[in-house]
Every structure is written in structure tokens, then in C-alpha cells.
Design an enzyme around this catalytic site. Structure first.
Site, mmCIF file in Angstrom:
data_model
loop_
_atom_site.group_PDB
_atom_site.id
_atom_site.type_symbol
_atom_site.label_atom_id
_atom_site.label_comp_id
_atom_site.label_asym_id
_atom_site.label_seq_id
_atom_site.Cartn_x
_atom_site.Cartn_y
_atom_site.Cartn_z
ATOM 1 N N GLU A 27 0.834 -1.224 0.000
ATOM 2 C CA GLU A 27 0.000 0.000 0.000
ATOM 3 C C GLU A 27 0.862 1.265 0.000
ATOM 4 O O GLU A 27 2.042 1.230 0.360
ATOM 5 C CB GLU A 27 -0.948 0.010 1.202
ATOM 6 C CG GLU A 27 -0.241 -0.021 2.554
ATOM 7 C CD GLU A 27 -1.078 0.547 3.688
ATOM 8 O OE1 GLU A 27 -1.578 1.681 3.554
ATOM 9 O OE2 GLU A 27 -1.206 -0.127 4.721
ATOM 10 N N LYS A 162 -2.902 -1.993 15.805
ATOM 11 C CA LYS A 162 -2.477 -1.158 16.928
ATOM 12 C C LYS A 162 -3.600 -1.059 17.929
ATOM 13 O O LYS A 162 -4.772 -1.010 17.556
ATOM 14 C CB LYS A 162 -2.191 0.262 16.431
ATOM 15 C CG LYS A 162 -0.890 0.402 15.708
ATOM 16 C CD LYS A 162 -0.467 1.873 15.698
ATOM 17 C CE LYS A 162 0.867 2.037 15.026
ATOM 18 N NZ LYS A 162 0.743 2.042 13.556
#
Ligand code: PSU
Ligand code: MN
Length: 309
Positions: A27, A162
Site C-alpha cells: 500500500e 495497533k
């Protein structure tokens, strides 16, 4: 509209796809919005090299001058690296607007999956995915990455997510949408900077060939949708859970105080944590992306072997 004019696949990537060789998508939001310059460009190049070392071809995905691009050269990677936050962050929703204005866009996990699938690439390595944010029961902030995993047939290798996110709700959401979560050599869902969370994965698989086999069966029988492969950060690079949790809490309260919402929230939190931990979180981030690139390439190589016969 002729898709051939819109979708530009780099010759090397095109050739590999035609020959049935392993290709790994990457990405561009992680370059523009996920890491500071010049480490972002340096990392993008190292990630591509790591994929080649494992015998696969890297294909970084982005939108450039109003085209869907699969496979960027060094100058193009540098363009996104230096543009940083000025480059539009493009998820599924945003793609047609950036195209219509002939602009550049950095693709998130969701939009990278879409463009990878259009090009015929089924393995994609990144750092962390978007998910259900903490407090989503009132904000409804759920990343479009999760819906994309539900609908688009690409395997995404990440170091978990995260803990700016609610990891438990993220896993529930994926379960509801039938997205398998594989722990690579682990029974626990990793929390990006740390190897484990208190949450389990659906399936532990210890071997890239076995993961390729699962993908082969899933897609071979026509079961559409993505697969999330959670690959823990290598032990020597992982951070202390207590230290990182305190920084995450601080970043979240700062975002709350400044009323940061929508697509600005994730980049805001990432940058805040980066600065609160000085260089530590960035160094960990780079290592886990390299680690995911290697596993992605190994899975892509095994998948290519399976699809030969
Ligand atoms: N999480 C990370 N690093 C990242 C991202 C998420 O640890 O770079 C980026 C990815 O591009 C992901 C996007 O697809 O943020 C999710 O944004 P949002 O939460 O706005 O959907
Ligand atoms: Mn969001």
C-alpha cells in the site's frame, strides 16, 4: 470506459502475473501517512527488496495522475514519500473523486485490496490494518478496511492491529463477516508493537505452504472475501506493552480534545504515537513491515505453486 486505460500495471508485474509467478501488493498510505520522510521511502525500497529476496515481485499500489497504478518505480515512491500528508488518503469511498480530478492518491488497505484484486494479485503485505476504534459504540468509527476484507478476495498480512483500536470488537466484526484470522506461528492476535494481546486467533498456522493451501481451498470453491494473516513483530524489535499503552492513551485523549474525526483520526494517532515514543515506535514499525513482506512473499510463492496445477 476502458479499464485498460485506467489500470496501469508495471511491465515487470504484468509479466509475472501472466506467467503465474508470485506477486505481492503493497500500500502507499503507509508511505505517505504512516511514516515520516525519509524513512518512509527508505522502508518502501527495503520492503520491495525483501520481497524479491524471497523470489516474488513487489507491486506498490497508488493512484497517480488519475490512473490506478500497480507497481511504482523509485521516483514514484519518492513522490509519495515527500508529499506525505499532502497526498490524499484514499479509501474505497474516495477512489472515483481522485480519478475524476486526475489527482494523486495514497491507497489504504481497503483501496489497495480493490486495485490488487483488479490486477489479479491475491497477496498483500502491510503493517497494521484499520479496525473498530475504541469508543466505536458511540462514534461508529469502523475502518472501511474491515468491509473490504469481507468482500474482496485478497489475503492481507499484518502485525495484527495497533491498540489505538478496540481489538476485541475488531475481531468480532471480522467474525460476523466471515473473515478468517490466521495467527502465523502464534495462538494470540498480535498488537502491532507487541507480540501478543489477550485475544486469541481463530486458527494458528505455522507454515506458509499451509496458509497457501487454505487460500487455495477458500477461493477455489468460490468463497469470496479476504483473509487476515496476523504475523507478530519479531521478539528483538517488540516494545514494552506498558510503555506503548501509555503513549496510545495520551494520543487518544489528545485526539478527543482536538475533536479529530473521520479519516483524519488514524494518521493523527499514528503521528502522535510516533512523536511520543521518539524513534522507538518507528524502528519497530519498520521491522514489522519487513517481516510481513517476507511472509507475504513466502505465501505468494507457495500459492503460485498450487495454482500451477
Ligand atoms: N494502521 C497502522 N498503520 C497505517 C494504517 C493503519 O498501524 O499506516 C493506515 C492503513 O493504510 C489503513 C488506514 O488502511 O490507515 C486505515 O485508516 P482508517 O482507520 O481511516 O480506515
Ligand atoms: Mn475511521
Amino acid at each position: 470506459m476502458d479499464l485498460k486505460d485506467l489500470l496501469i500495471i508495471a511491465p515487470e508485474v504484468q509479466q509475472a502475473l501472466e506467467k503465474g509467478q508470485a506477486v505481492v501488493a503493497l500500500e502507499s498510505t503507509i508511505i505517505a501517512h504512516g511514516m515520516p520522510f525519509p524513512k518512509n521511502v527508505e522502508t518502501a525500497l527495503r520492503v520491495e527488496a525483501r520481497i524479491r529476496e524471497e523470489g516474488a515481485i513487489p507491486a506498490t499500489i497508488a493512484i497517480l495522475d488519475g490512473h490506478l497504478r500497480v507497481g511504482l518505480n523509485k521516483a514514484e515512491l519518492e513522490l509519495f514519500g515527500t508529499q506525505g500528508e499532502k497526498a490524499t488518503k484514499v479509501s474505497r469511498r474516495d477512489i472515483p473523486f481522485v480519478l475524476a480530478k486526475q489527482q494523486n492518491g495514497a491507497t489504504t488497505v481497503a483501496s489497495t485490496m480493490i486495485i490488487a484484486a483488479m490486477a489479479g494479485i491475491s497477496v498483500f503485505a502491510t503493517g497494521g490494518i484499520g479496525g473498530v476504534h475504541r469508543g466505536a459504540t458511540t462514534t461508529l468509527d469502523i475502518s472501511a478496511d474491515l468491509q473490504e476484507l469481507a468482500r474482496t478476495s485478497v489475503a492481507v498480512i499484518s502485525a495484527g492491529a495497533k491498540s489505538i483500536l478496540d481489538l476485541g470488537l475488531t475481531l468480532e466484526y471480522l467474525e460476523t463477516h466471515g473473515v478468517p484470522v490466521i495467527g502465523y506461528q502464534t495462538d494470540y492476535f498480535p498488537a502491532f508493537y507487541t507480540r501478543i494481546s489477550d485475544l486469541g486467533v481463530d486458527y494458528r498456522v505455522d507454515d506458509p505452504a499451509e496458509i497457501a493451501k487454505v487460500l487455495h481451498y477458500k477461493w477455489g470453491m468460490g468463497l469470496k472475501g479476504g483473509v487476515l494473516i496476523a504475523n507478530p513483530i519479531p521478539k528483538q524489535f517488540s516494545l514494552s506493552p506498558e510503555v506503548i499503552e501509555a503513549k496510545i492513551e495520551a494520543a487518544l485523549s489528545e485526539a478527543h480534545a482536538q475533536k479529530i474525526m473521520g479519516k483524519a483520526l488514524t494518521p493523527f494517532l499514528l503521528a502522535k504515537i510516533e512523536s511520543l515514543t521518539a524513534g522507538d515506535s518507528l524502528a519497530a514499525n519498520i521491522e514489522l513491515v519487513l517481516n510481513n513482506a517476507r511472509l507475504g512473499a513466502q505465501i505468494a510463492v507457495e500459492l503460485a505453486k498450487k495454482e500451477e496445477n
